[in-house]
Design an enzyme around this catalytic site. Structure first.
Site, PDB file in Angstrom:
ATOM      1  CB  SER A 190      68.856  70.831 -16.676  1.00  0.00           C
ATOM      2  OG  SER A 190      68.101  69.891 -15.957  1.00  0.00           O
TER       3      SER A 190
ATOM      4  CE1 TYR B  12      64.497  72.099 -20.155  1.00  0.00           C
ATOM      5  CE2 TYR B  12      64.455  70.036 -18.927  1.00  0.00           C
ATOM      6  CZ  TYR B  12      64.794  71.367 -19.011  1.00  0.00           C
ATOM      7  OH  TYR B  12      65.434  71.966 -17.962  1.00  0.00           O
TER       8      TYR B  12
ATOM      9  CE  LYS C  29      67.834  73.803 -20.249  1.00  0.00           C
ATOM     10  NZ  LYS C  29      68.061  75.241 -20.383  1.00  0.00           N
TER      11      LYS C  29
HETATM   12  C1  UD1 Z   1      62.125  68.401 -14.155  1.00  0.00           C
HETATM   13  C2  UD1 Z   1      63.147  68.050 -15.170  1.00  0.00           C
HETATM   14  C3  UD1 Z   1      64.358  68.956 -15.007  1.00  0.00           C
HETATM   15  C4  UD1 Z   1      63.933  70.408 -15.041  1.00  0.00           C
HETATM   16  C5  UD1 Z   1      62.932  70.621 -13.929  1.00  0.00           C
HETATM   17  C6  UD1 Z   1      62.458  72.054 -13.889  1.00  0.00           C
HETATM   18  C7  UD1 Z   1      63.691  65.790 -15.937  1.00  0.00           C
HETATM   19  C8  UD1 Z   1      64.021  64.394 -15.544  1.00  0.00           C
HETATM   20  N1  UD1 Z   1      63.535  66.673 -14.955  1.00  0.00           N
HETATM   21  O1  UD1 Z   1      62.662  67.982 -12.890  1.00  0.00           O
HETATM   22  O2  UD1 Z   1      65.257  68.730 -16.032  1.00  0.00           O
HETATM   23  O3  UD1 Z   1      65.063  71.221 -14.880  1.00  0.00           O
HETATM   24  O4  UD1 Z   1      61.821  69.761 -14.157  1.00  0.00           O
HETATM   25  O5  UD1 Z   1      61.722  72.400 -15.013  1.00  0.00           O
HETATM   26  O6  UD1 Z   1      63.578  66.073 -17.090  1.00  0.00           O
HETATM   27  N2  UD1 Z   1      55.620  65.738  -8.643  1.00  0.00           N
HETATM   28  C9  UD1 Z   1      54.448  65.275  -8.083  1.00  0.00           C
HETATM   29  N3  UD1 Z   1      53.286  65.933  -8.397  1.00  0.00           N
HETATM   30  C10 UD1 Z   1      53.252  67.001  -9.249  1.00  0.00           C
HETATM   31  C11 UD1 Z   1      54.476  67.466  -9.807  1.00  0.00           C
HETATM   32  C12 UD1 Z   1      55.648  66.800  -9.489  1.00  0.00           C
HETATM   33  O7  UD1 Z   1      54.423  64.308  -7.332  1.00  0.00           O
HETATM   34  O8  UD1 Z   1      52.159  67.538  -9.511  1.00  0.00           O
HETATM   35  C13 UD1 Z   1      56.875  65.042  -8.294  1.00  0.00           C
HETATM   36  C14 UD1 Z   1      57.547  64.435  -9.516  1.00  0.00           C
HETATM   37  O9  UD1 Z   1      57.031  63.150  -9.781  1.00  0.00           O
HETATM   38  C15 UD1 Z   1      59.012  64.425  -9.069  1.00  0.00           C
HETATM   39  C16 UD1 Z   1      59.117  65.653  -8.135  1.00  0.00           C
HETATM   40  O10 UD1 Z   1      57.788  65.978  -7.769  1.00  0.00           O
HETATM   41  O11 UD1 Z   1      59.259  63.273  -8.341  1.00  0.00           O
HETATM   42  C17 UD1 Z   1      59.761  66.848  -8.804  1.00  0.00           C
HETATM   43  O12 UD1 Z   1      59.107  67.068 -10.047  1.00  0.00           O
HETATM   44  P1  UD1 Z   1      59.350  68.374 -10.937  1.00  0.00           P
HETATM   45  O13 UD1 Z   1      59.154  69.585 -10.106  1.00  0.00           O
HETATM   46  O14 UD1 Z   1      58.531  68.241 -12.170  1.00  0.00           O
HETATM   47  O15 UD1 Z   1      60.906  68.314 -11.277  1.00  0.00           O
HETATM   48  P2  UD1 Z   1      61.782  67.136 -11.920  1.00  0.00           P
HETATM   49  O16 UD1 Z   1      60.961  66.169 -12.672  1.00  0.00           O
HETATM   50  O17 UD1 Z   1      62.680  66.631 -10.849  1.00  0.00           O
END
Ligand code: UD1
Length: 333
Positions: free
Chosen positions: A124, A150, A154
Protein backbone atom coordinates in the site's frame (compact mmCIF):
# COMPACT_ATOMS: atom_id res chain seq x y z
CA UNK A 1 1.16 -21.02 -14.36
CA UNK A 2 -0.33 -22.53 -11.25
CA UNK A 3 -0.96 -19.57 -8.97
CA UNK A 4 -1.98 -19.43 -5.31
CA UNK A 5 -4.10 -16.36 -4.65
CA UNK A 6 -4.52 -15.68 -0.94
CA UNK A 7 -7.48 -13.44 -0.20
CA UNK A 8 -8.80 -14.27 -3.66
CA UNK A 9 -12.47 -13.72 -2.82
CA UNK A 10 -11.78 -10.21 -1.54
CA UNK A 11 -12.29 -6.98 -3.45
CA UNK A 12 -8.93 -6.77 -5.21
CA UNK A 13 -8.09 -10.50 -5.09
CA UNK A 14 -11.26 -11.45 -6.96
CA UNK A 15 -10.58 -8.95 -9.76
CA UNK A 16 -7.05 -10.29 -10.10
CA UNK A 17 -8.32 -13.90 -10.06
CA UNK A 18 -10.61 -13.07 -13.01
CA UNK A 19 -7.71 -11.62 -15.00
CA UNK A 20 -5.47 -14.59 -14.25
CA UNK A 21 -8.12 -17.09 -15.34
CA UNK A 22 -8.81 -15.06 -18.49
CA UNK A 23 -5.09 -15.23 -19.28
CA UNK A 24 -5.18 -19.02 -18.99
CA UNK A 25 -3.57 -19.48 -15.57
CA UNK A 26 -4.71 -22.06 -13.03
CA UNK A 27 -5.92 -20.25 -9.93
CA UNK A 28 -6.16 -21.72 -6.44
CA UNK A 29 -7.78 -19.43 -3.87
CA UNK A 30 -7.27 -19.52 -0.11
CA UNK A 31 -9.54 -17.17 1.83
CA UNK A 32 -11.08 -17.35 5.30
CA UNK A 33 -14.10 -15.28 4.13
CA UNK A 34 -13.57 -12.86 7.03
CA UNK A 35 -14.41 -9.92 4.78
CA UNK A 36 -15.84 -11.52 1.64
CA UNK A 37 -18.62 -13.81 0.54
CA UNK A 38 -18.55 -17.32 -0.89
CA UNK A 39 -20.86 -16.12 -3.71
CA UNK A 40 -17.85 -14.29 -5.21
CA UNK A 41 -16.80 -17.70 -6.57
CA UNK A 42 -20.06 -17.89 -8.55
CA UNK A 43 -19.38 -14.42 -9.95
CA UNK A 44 -15.86 -15.44 -11.00
CA UNK A 45 -17.36 -18.48 -12.73
CA UNK A 46 -20.02 -16.35 -14.47
CA UNK A 47 -17.39 -13.96 -15.83
CA UNK A 48 -14.69 -16.47 -16.80
CA UNK A 49 -16.61 -19.72 -17.27
CA UNK A 50 -14.25 -21.40 -14.82
CA UNK A 51 -14.36 -22.11 -11.09
CA UNK A 52 -11.09 -21.70 -9.25
CA UNK A 53 -10.17 -24.34 -6.68
CA UNK A 54 -11.13 -22.85 -3.32
CA UNK A 55 -9.99 -23.49 0.26
CA UNK A 56 -11.73 -21.72 3.14
CA UNK A 57 -8.73 -21.46 5.41
CA UNK A 58 -6.90 -18.93 7.54
CA UNK A 59 -3.20 -18.40 6.84
CA UNK A 60 -2.56 -18.41 10.58
CA UNK A 61 -3.23 -22.20 10.59
CA UNK A 62 0.18 -23.37 9.46
CA UNK A 63 -0.72 -27.07 9.19
CA UNK A 64 -3.65 -26.54 6.83
CA UNK A 65 -1.68 -24.15 4.62
CA UNK A 66 1.20 -26.62 4.48
CA UNK A 67 -1.27 -29.28 3.34
CA UNK A 68 -2.41 -27.05 0.46
CA UNK A 69 1.22 -26.62 -0.62
CA UNK A 70 1.64 -30.42 -0.44
CA UNK A 71 -1.34 -30.84 -2.77
CA UNK A 72 -0.23 -28.26 -5.37
CA UNK A 73 3.16 -27.29 -6.76
CA UNK A 74 2.70 -23.53 -7.18
CA UNK A 75 4.73 -21.43 -9.62
CA UNK A 76 3.74 -18.18 -7.98
CA UNK A 77 1.93 -16.79 -4.93
CA UNK A 78 -0.08 -13.58 -5.07
CA UNK A 79 -0.72 -12.52 -1.50
CA UNK A 80 -3.74 -10.34 -0.70
CA UNK A 81 -5.06 -11.98 2.47
CA UNK A 82 -4.98 -9.63 5.41
CA UNK A 83 -7.04 -7.33 7.59
CA UNK A 84 -7.28 -3.82 6.19
CA UNK A 85 -9.30 -1.48 8.37
CA UNK A 86 -7.17 1.41 9.56
CA UNK A 87 -9.48 2.27 12.50
CA UNK A 88 -9.88 -1.34 13.63
CA UNK A 89 -6.11 -1.77 13.56
CA UNK A 90 -5.73 1.15 15.97
CA UNK A 91 -8.25 -0.46 18.34
CA UNK A 92 -6.93 -4.03 18.00
CA UNK A 93 -3.23 -3.85 17.09
CA UNK A 94 -2.44 -7.37 18.25
CA UNK A 95 -5.14 -8.85 16.07
CA UNK A 96 -3.60 -7.05 13.07
CA UNK A 97 -0.03 -8.09 13.85
CA UNK A 98 -1.17 -11.66 14.51
CA UNK A 99 -3.24 -12.02 11.36
CA UNK A 100 -1.18 -10.04 8.86
CA UNK A 101 2.32 -10.90 10.06
CA UNK A 102 1.82 -14.49 11.30
CA UNK A 103 -0.28 -15.29 8.24
CA UNK A 104 2.42 -13.98 5.92
CA UNK A 105 5.22 -15.73 7.80
CA UNK A 106 3.35 -19.04 7.59
CA UNK A 107 2.88 -18.51 3.87
CA UNK A 108 6.57 -17.71 3.36
CA UNK A 109 7.61 -20.74 5.43
CA UNK A 110 5.50 -22.96 3.18
CA UNK A 111 7.00 -21.32 0.10
CA UNK A 112 10.47 -22.09 1.46
CA UNK A 113 9.57 -25.68 2.33
CA UNK A 114 8.08 -26.36 -1.11
CA UNK A 115 10.61 -24.38 -3.11
CA UNK A 116 8.23 -21.70 -4.40
CA UNK A 117 10.39 -18.71 -5.29
CA UNK A 118 8.03 -16.04 -6.55
CA UNK A 119 5.61 -13.77 -4.72
CA UNK A 120 3.63 -10.66 -5.54
CA UNK A 121 2.55 -8.84 -2.42
CA UNK A 122 -0.41 -6.51 -2.11
CA UNK A 123 1.23 -3.53 -0.44
CA UNK A 124 0.00 0.00 0.00
CA UNK A 125 0.98 3.62 -0.50
CA UNK A 126 0.62 3.81 3.26
CA UNK A 127 4.21 2.43 3.57
CA UNK A 128 5.49 5.89 2.59
CA UNK A 129 4.09 7.42 5.79
CA UNK A 130 3.90 11.19 6.06
CA UNK A 131 6.03 13.35 3.79
CA UNK A 132 6.34 16.96 2.64
CA UNK A 133 6.08 15.77 -0.96
CA UNK A 134 2.60 14.58 -1.99
CA UNK A 135 3.72 12.71 -5.12
CA UNK A 136 5.35 9.49 -3.94
CA UNK A 137 8.14 7.79 -5.86
CA UNK A 138 9.52 4.36 -5.03
CA UNK A 139 12.89 5.83 -4.05
CA UNK A 140 11.34 7.72 -1.11
CA UNK A 141 11.94 6.30 2.36
CA UNK A 142 9.33 3.95 3.79
CA UNK A 143 8.32 3.09 7.34
CA UNK A 144 8.55 6.55 8.89
CA UNK A 145 5.55 8.00 10.74
CA UNK A 146 3.09 5.38 9.57
CA UNK A 147 -0.01 6.35 11.52
CA UNK A 148 -1.55 2.95 12.24
CA UNK A 149 -0.81 -0.77 12.82
CA UNK A 150 -2.44 -1.79 9.53
CA UNK A 151 0.00 0.38 7.59
CA UNK A 152 2.90 -0.83 9.70
CA UNK A 153 2.11 -4.46 8.85
CA UNK A 154 2.36 -3.60 5.14
CA UNK A 155 5.75 -1.97 5.74
CA UNK A 156 6.99 -4.85 7.94
CA UNK A 157 6.01 -7.44 5.36
CA UNK A 158 7.94 -5.54 2.69
CA UNK A 159 10.97 -5.64 5.01
CA UNK A 160 10.56 -9.40 5.57
CA UNK A 161 10.44 -9.91 1.80
CA UNK A 162 13.62 -7.85 1.34
CA UNK A 163 15.42 -10.00 3.94
CA UNK A 164 14.33 -13.22 2.24
CA UNK A 165 15.60 -11.90 -1.10
CA UNK A 166 18.94 -11.14 0.55
CA UNK A 167 19.21 -14.61 2.05
CA UNK A 168 18.01 -16.47 -1.05
CA UNK A 169 19.48 -15.22 -4.35
CA UNK A 170 16.83 -17.15 -6.32
CA UNK A 171 13.83 -15.51 -4.62
CA UNK A 172 11.72 -12.83 -6.40
CA UNK A 173 9.38 -10.59 -4.43
CA UNK A 174 7.36 -7.75 -5.91
CA UNK A 175 5.54 -5.29 -3.65
CA UNK A 176 2.77 -3.46 -5.45
CA UNK A 177 1.96 -0.26 -3.60
CA UNK A 178 -1.70 0.48 -4.24
CA UNK A 179 -3.04 3.98 -4.01
CA UNK A 180 -6.86 4.20 -3.64
CA UNK A 181 -8.61 1.39 -5.56
CA UNK A 182 -12.23 2.09 -6.55
CA UNK A 183 -14.80 0.75 -9.03
CA UNK A 184 -15.38 -2.83 -10.04
CA UNK A 185 -15.65 -5.24 -12.97
CA UNK A 186 -17.88 -3.76 -15.67
CA UNK A 187 -20.29 -6.71 -15.37
CA UNK A 188 -21.26 -5.42 -11.93
CA UNK A 189 -20.82 -8.96 -10.59
CA UNK A 190 -17.75 -8.25 -8.47
CA UNK A 191 -17.20 -5.33 -6.17
CA UNK A 192 -16.52 -3.98 -2.75
CA UNK A 193 -19.30 -4.77 -0.36
CA UNK A 194 -17.99 -4.45 3.20
CA UNK A 195 -20.08 -5.57 6.13
CA UNK A 196 -21.29 -2.82 8.47
CA UNK A 197 -20.42 0.86 8.21
CA UNK A 198 -17.57 1.34 5.75
CA UNK A 199 -14.41 3.33 6.54
CA UNK A 200 -13.36 4.03 2.98
CA UNK A 201 -14.80 6.74 0.79
CA UNK A 202 -16.28 4.84 -2.18
CA UNK A 203 -18.07 2.13 -0.16
CA UNK A 204 -19.50 4.91 2.03
CA UNK A 205 -20.69 6.85 -1.03
CA UNK A 206 -22.36 3.66 -2.29
CA UNK A 207 -24.24 3.13 0.98
CA UNK A 208 -25.47 6.73 0.91
CA UNK A 209 -26.49 6.36 -2.74
CA UNK A 210 -28.44 3.19 -1.93
CA UNK A 211 -30.19 4.90 0.98
CA UNK A 212 -28.65 2.57 3.54
CA UNK A 213 -26.81 5.47 5.16
CA UNK A 214 -28.20 8.97 5.45
CA UNK A 215 -25.32 11.21 4.38
CA UNK A 216 -21.61 11.27 3.74
CA UNK A 217 -19.36 13.19 6.10
CA UNK A 218 -16.49 14.83 4.25
CA UNK A 219 -13.67 14.76 6.76
CA UNK A 220 -12.02 18.16 6.69
CA UNK A 221 -12.66 21.20 4.48
CA UNK A 222 -9.72 23.32 5.62
CA UNK A 223 -6.77 21.38 4.20
CA UNK A 224 -4.21 23.30 2.19
CA UNK A 225 -5.48 21.85 -1.09
CA UNK A 226 -7.30 23.19 -4.17
CA UNK A 227 -10.77 22.98 -2.55
CA UNK A 228 -9.87 22.38 1.09
CA UNK A 229 -10.69 18.63 1.04
CA UNK A 230 -8.11 15.81 0.92
CA UNK A 231 -6.79 14.65 -2.43
CA UNK A 232 -6.09 11.02 -3.34
CA UNK A 233 -5.05 8.95 -6.33
CA UNK A 234 -8.16 6.90 -7.11
CA UNK A 235 -7.32 3.97 -9.39
CA UNK A 236 -9.85 1.71 -11.11
CA UNK A 237 -9.57 -1.81 -9.68
CA UNK A 238 -9.51 -3.33 -13.18
CA UNK A 239 -6.43 -1.24 -14.05
CA UNK A 240 -4.98 -2.30 -10.71
CA UNK A 241 -5.66 -5.97 -11.50
CA UNK A 242 -3.85 -5.59 -14.84
CA UNK A 243 -0.87 -4.22 -12.92
CA UNK A 244 -0.44 -7.64 -11.30
CA UNK A 245 -0.09 -9.33 -14.67
CA UNK A 246 2.37 -6.65 -15.77
CA UNK A 247 4.41 -7.44 -12.65
CA UNK A 248 5.11 -10.98 -13.95
CA UNK A 249 7.88 -9.44 -16.04
CA UNK A 250 9.60 -8.16 -12.90
CA UNK A 251 9.51 -11.67 -11.38
CA UNK A 252 11.88 -12.93 -14.05
CA UNK A 253 14.88 -11.50 -12.22
CA UNK A 254 15.37 -12.38 -8.55
CA UNK A 255 15.36 -9.79 -5.78
CA UNK A 256 12.93 -7.37 -4.15
CA UNK A 257 11.23 -4.69 -6.23
CA UNK A 258 8.49 -2.20 -5.38
CA UNK A 259 6.14 -0.46 -7.81
CA UNK A 260 3.47 2.19 -7.32
CA UNK A 261 0.11 1.36 -8.82
CA UNK A 262 -1.69 4.66 -9.27
CA UNK A 263 -2.85 7.03 -11.98
CA UNK A 264 -0.48 9.87 -11.15
CA UNK A 265 -3.39 12.33 -10.90
CA UNK A 266 -5.08 13.34 -7.65
CA UNK A 267 -8.82 13.93 -7.20
CA UNK A 268 -10.28 15.68 -4.16
CA UNK A 269 -12.98 14.16 -1.95
CA UNK A 270 -15.35 16.95 -2.99
CA UNK A 271 -14.62 16.28 -6.68
CA UNK A 272 -15.45 12.61 -6.04
CA UNK A 273 -18.85 13.61 -4.63
CA UNK A 274 -19.52 15.96 -7.55
CA UNK A 275 -18.51 13.33 -10.10
CA UNK A 276 -20.74 10.74 -8.46
CA UNK A 277 -23.66 13.19 -8.55
CA UNK A 278 -23.02 13.90 -12.24
CA UNK A 279 -22.81 10.22 -13.21
CA UNK A 280 -25.77 9.08 -11.11
CA UNK A 281 -27.88 12.12 -11.95
CA UNK A 282 -28.92 12.42 -8.31
CA UNK A 283 -27.68 14.55 -5.41
CA UNK A 284 -25.54 12.72 -2.87
CA UNK A 285 -26.39 13.98 0.62
CA UNK A 286 -23.18 15.16 2.29
CA UNK A 287 -21.89 17.51 4.96
CA UNK A 288 -18.52 18.82 6.05
CA UNK A 289 -17.18 17.29 9.25
CA UNK A 290 -13.96 17.68 11.27
CA UNK A 291 -10.74 16.16 9.94
CA UNK A 292 -10.28 12.42 10.47
CA UNK A 293 -7.26 11.74 12.68
CA UNK A 294 -4.31 10.26 10.79
CA UNK A 295 -5.41 11.47 7.34
CA UNK A 296 -2.80 12.96 5.03
CA UNK A 297 -3.84 16.10 3.12
CA UNK A 298 -2.64 14.80 -0.24
CA UNK A 299 -0.94 11.73 -1.59
CA UNK A 300 -0.66 10.46 -5.12
CA UNK A 301 1.55 8.19 -7.16
CA UNK A 302 4.46 8.83 -9.42
CA UNK A 303 3.72 5.93 -11.80
CA UNK A 304 6.74 6.50 -14.09
CA UNK A 305 8.82 3.54 -12.83
CA UNK A 306 6.08 0.97 -13.48
CA UNK A 307 5.39 2.47 -16.91
CA UNK A 308 9.04 2.47 -17.88
CA UNK A 309 9.99 -0.96 -16.52
CA UNK A 310 6.77 -2.94 -16.94
CA UNK A 311 4.91 -1.00 -19.62
CA UNK A 312 1.86 -0.61 -17.38
CA UNK A 313 -0.34 2.45 -17.07
CA UNK A 314 -3.95 3.15 -16.22
CA UNK A 315 -6.61 3.47 -18.91
CA UNK A 316 -9.81 3.87 -16.91
CA UNK A 317 -11.04 7.04 -15.23
CA UNK A 318 -12.81 7.97 -12.02
CA UNK A 319 -15.96 8.38 -14.16
CA UNK A 320 -15.59 4.79 -15.44
CA UNK A 321 -15.23 3.59 -11.86
CA UNK A 322 -18.36 5.48 -10.79
CA UNK A 323 -20.38 4.00 -13.69
CA UNK A 324 -19.23 0.49 -12.83
CA UNK A 325 -19.99 1.12 -9.16
CA UNK A 326 -23.56 2.08 -10.07
CA UNK A 327 -23.94 -1.13 -12.11
CA UNK A 328 -22.70 -3.13 -9.10
CA UNK A 329 -25.12 -1.25 -6.86
CA UNK A 330 -28.08 -2.02 -9.15
CA UNK A 331 -27.10 -5.70 -9.22
CA UNK A 332 -26.94 -5.90 -5.44
CA UNK A 333 -30.10 -4.07 -4.41
C1 UD1 B 1 -6.76 4.18 3.55
C2 UD1 B 1 -5.41 3.79 4.01
C3 UD1 B 1 -4.71 2.99 2.91
C4 UD1 B 1 -5.58 1.83 2.48
C5 UD1 B 1 -6.90 2.39 2.00
C6 UD1 B 1 -7.83 1.29 1.54
C7 UD1 B 1 -3.89 5.15 5.36
C8 UD1 B 1 -3.24 6.48 5.54
N1 UD1 B 1 -4.66 4.99 4.28
O1 UD1 B 1 -6.55 5.17 2.52
O2 UD1 B 1 -3.51 2.50 3.38
O3 UD1 B 1 -4.92 1.11 1.47
O4 UD1 B 1 -7.50 3.10 3.08
O5 UD1 B 1 -8.23 0.47 2.59
O6 UD1 B 1 -3.71 4.29 6.16
N2 UD1 B 1 -13.35 10.22 3.56
C9 UD1 B 1 -14.40 11.05 3.88
N3 UD1 B 1 -15.55 10.47 4.36
C10 UD1 B 1 -15.67 9.12 4.55
C11 UD1 B 1 -14.57 8.28 4.20
C12 UD1 B 1 -13.42 8.87 3.71
O7 UD1 B 1 -14.33 12.26 3.75
O8 UD1 B 1 -16.73 8.66 5.01
C13 UD1 B 1 -12.12 10.83 3.02
C14 UD1 B 1 -10.91 10.57 3.92
O9 UD1 B 1 -10.83 11.54 4.94
C15 UD1 B 1 -9.77 10.65 2.90
C16 UD1 B 1 -10.41 10.15 1.59
O10 UD1 B 1 -11.81 10.25 1.78
O11 UD1 B 1 -9.39 11.98 2.75
C17 UD1 B 1 -10.05 8.72 1.26
O12 UD1 B 1 -10.29 7.93 2.41
P1 UD1 B 1 -10.24 6.33 2.39
O13 UD1 B 1 -11.11 5.82 1.30
O14 UD1 B 1 -10.51 5.85 3.77
O15 UD1 B 1 -8.74 6.00 1.96
P2 UD1 B 1 -7.35 6.51 2.57
O16 UD1 B 1 -7.49 6.98 3.96
O17 UD1 B 1 -6.74 7.42 1.57
Amino acid sequence: MKILVTGGTGYIGSHVAVKLIEEGHEVIIVDNLANSKITVLDSIKKITGKSPIFYQENLTNFGTIEKIFKDHQFDLVIHFAGLKSVSESVEKPLMYYQQNLSGTINLLRCMEEFNVKKIIFSSSATVYGDSEVAKRTETMPTGQNIANPYGKTKYMIEEILKDICTSDPKFSAIALRYFNPIGNHSSGLLGEDPNGIPNNLMPYIMKVASGELEELSIYGSDYDTSDGTCRRDFIHVVDLANGHLAAFKALETPGFKAYNLGTGTPTSVLEMVETFEKISGRPLPHKFAPRRPGDLAEIWADPSKVKQELGWQTHLTVEDAMKDTLTFLRNHQ
